[in-house]
Motif scaffolding. Structure first.
Motif, short mmCIF file in Angstrom:
data_model
loop_
_atom_site.label_atom_id
_atom_site.label_comp_id
_atom_site.label_asym_id
_atom_site.label_seq_id
_atom_site.Cartn_x
_atom_site.Cartn_y
_atom_site.Cartn_z
N GLU A 163 -24.71 14.07 19.13
CA GLU A 163 -25.07 14.43 17.76
C GLU A 163 -24.73 13.31 16.78
OE1 GLU A 163 -25.16 19.05 16.95
OE2 GLU A 163 -23.14 18.43 17.50
N ALA A 164 -23.64 12.61 17.03
CA ALA A 164 -23.30 11.47 16.17
C ALA A 164 -24.35 10.38 16.28
CB ALA A 164 -21.92 10.93 16.54
N GLN A 165 -24.96 10.27 17.45
CA GLN A 165 -25.94 9.22 17.69
C GLN A 165 -27.36 9.64 17.28
OE1 GLN A 165 -25.53 7.47 21.58
NE2 GLN A 165 -27.66 6.77 21.66
N LEU A 166 -27.73 10.90 17.57
CA LEU A 166 -29.11 11.34 17.38
C LEU A 166 -29.30 12.27 16.19
CD1 LEU A 166 -30.16 12.21 21.06
CD2 LEU A 166 -30.48 10.04 19.84
N GLY A 167 -28.23 12.82 15.69
CA GLY A 167 -28.32 13.86 14.68
C GLY A 167 -28.04 15.22 15.31
#
Length: 493
Positions: A163-167
């Motif tokens: 989630e930190a990388q892709l949203g």
């Protein structure tokens, strides 16, 4: 030294094989050119998602793994209770409470873990379906990700990193809207994180479409064709990665679906029909209910008090209805059920302690729908006619996508006409990894896909019949070696 083979299985929920084309699905068409197509590939009965995908990961039919339908009545508890397997939290509770026996057969994730290997899952199906792909992932430290539902995700730190990388996880859209965001999210999660960071020995990437859109718009509707094309574009991203990197890394690429769809043309009410026949039906166990009618497109009836006379009366009332298709009850012998006119549940590999007292399919036909797709049926839900359905025994419901490609599949652009099925995938994966199959597996290794001459094995066919008055039902099965496949079931008057 070459790396051990790895396997990526990409699934398209509810995709009919005859909807794959150069125009609509150019990337699946591209995979067909690179590998071998299983042209006679089928699912299990009932042809429902949460029976079929457990058959995929256990290599076993529902009588062996115990997921007897999307919904069932659990009579091991007092009082009996209605179970909806779309609920991931409930499935976890059932597994823990049963001492790890949610499945009656070991699954792919468990078998891989015992050999020091891993299974990763990324799915936009319901939270329950996502869990069923690998229901012990949290116990084994494996990755299981939903494209929408946190309760189906593990480990939490992997989800947080992605989630930190892709949203953040996209919210699930209303069922009347095709799900695009989820397909995009899980594809990116695989390509940008799970493969480079985790590199599971086996990965399941499951697109939950076009199933939902077919149910709400129709199997050949513009909205459904649009989401099929969208999922194919996401698959194209995976295929581009495979061509550039995955194939050289020893990744074998499989594309599957869990069932097909046919079209509902005539709405009926099982509850109303049973009430008119003198029963007191309900959709869940409760006071005054003598027969539970589990909601769904495959009939599942649980009697409050089981005796042969009541069962025979129940089956006779069903066979008198114009909407009733093939019927199955507990075995009197290998072919016949204990109720006159019924087949044995053993014929369709559905004889499990969780199975209903009466299982039936709605009557189907080979009519074309408004989109020119073959297969029509009676149905029992609150939606309009003309929408996609599955669960029964029409050949188009049982038909499933099966395409295999990679260095282990030497036939490019080939087709195998041999019967094959969803239970064959896990034994084939284990064979490629050098891991022993288990006696619970009813599927076989797809040697025809791993050989240069795929059609030099000959199947055997069986046809069965049962009658009650003017009611006559037919069931056809095919066999390859010790593996059996249901080819179709229908009514002849």
């Amino acid at each position: 030294m070459l790396e051990s083979p790895r396997i990526l299985v990409v699934s398209f929920d509810g995709l009919r094989p005859d909807l794959i084309s150069r125009e609509l699905t150019p990337n699946l068409w591209r995979l067909k050119a690179a590998g071998l197509t299983l042209a006679n590939h089928r699912t299990v009965y009932p042809s429902e998602t949460r029976s079929a995908f457990p058959s995929f990961v256990t290599g076993a039919t529902p009588d062996r793994h115990g997921m007897v339908g999307n919904k069932y009545v659990d009579r091991t508890t007092l009082p009996p209770r209605y179970i909806d397997t779309s609920d991931a939290v409930l499935l976890r509770e059932l597994d823990v409470a049963s001492g790890g026996l949610l499945f009656s057969a070991p699954s792919l994730g468990e078998l891989l873990a015992k050999s020091g290997r891993s299974l990763g899952v990324l799915s936009t199906n319901t939270p329950g379906t996502t869990r069923l792909f690998h229901h012990k992932a949290e116990d084994l430290g494996h990755v299981r990700l939903s494209g929408h539902f946190r309760e189906a995700c593990t480990p939490s730190e992997v989800l947080a990193d992605i989630e930190a990388q892709l949203g953040p996880l996209p919210p699930a859209p209303p069922k009347i809207e095709p799900d695009r965001a989820g397909q995009d999210w899980i594809t990116s999660a695989f390509l940008d994180y799970v493969w480079p960071r985790c590199r599971p020995d086996v990965t399941i990437l499951s697109f939950g479409e076009p199933d939902v859109t077919s149910h709400f718009h129709g199997t050949g509707a513009d909205q459904t064709r649009s989401i099929i094309a969208y999922c194919d574009r996401q698959f194209g991203r995976v295929l581009d990665w495979w061509d550039a990197e995955g194939r050289a890394a020893g990744v074998q690429l499989f594309a599957l679906s869990d069932h097909g769809h046919i079209t509902g043309h005539t709405r009926i009410s099982v509850v109303c029909s049973l009430r008119a026949a003198g029963f007191s039906p309900g959709t869940a166990p409760g006071p005054g209910v003598d027969v539970v009618v589990v909601p769904g497109q495959v009939g599942a009836l649980y009697l409050d008090e089981m005796d042969e006379a009541t069962l025979a009366r129940l089956v006779a009332s069903l066979t008198a209805e114009p909407w009733c298709g093939p019927i199955f009850t507990r075995a009197r012998d290998e072919v016949n059920g204990i109720a006159p006119g019924s087949f044995s549940k053993r014929l369709v590999f559905a004889d499990h302690i969780r199975a209903p007292d009466v299982a039936f399919s709605f009557r189907t036909d080979d009519s074309d729908d408004a989109f020119g797709l073959e297969g029509g049926t009676f149905y029992d839900n609150d939606r309009r006619a003309g929408l996609g359905l599955h669960g029964g025994l029409h050949p188009k419901e049982l038909a499933a996508v099966g395409i295999l490609a990679g260095t282990a599949v030497p036939c490019s652009g080939a087709t195998s006409s041999l019967p094959s099925g969803i239970c064959d995938i896990a034994p084939t994966i284990l064979h490629l990894l050098g891991v022993s199959a288990t006696p619970t597996m009813s599927g076989r290794v797809l040697h025809e896909a791993l050989a240069l001459a795929p059609n030099l094995i000959y199947p055997r066919e069986e046809v069965f019949e049962a009658r009650l008055g003017d009611y006559r039902q037919i069931l056809r099965r095919e066999h390859v070696g010790g593996a059996s496949y249901i080819a179709g079931g229908w009514i002849e008057c």
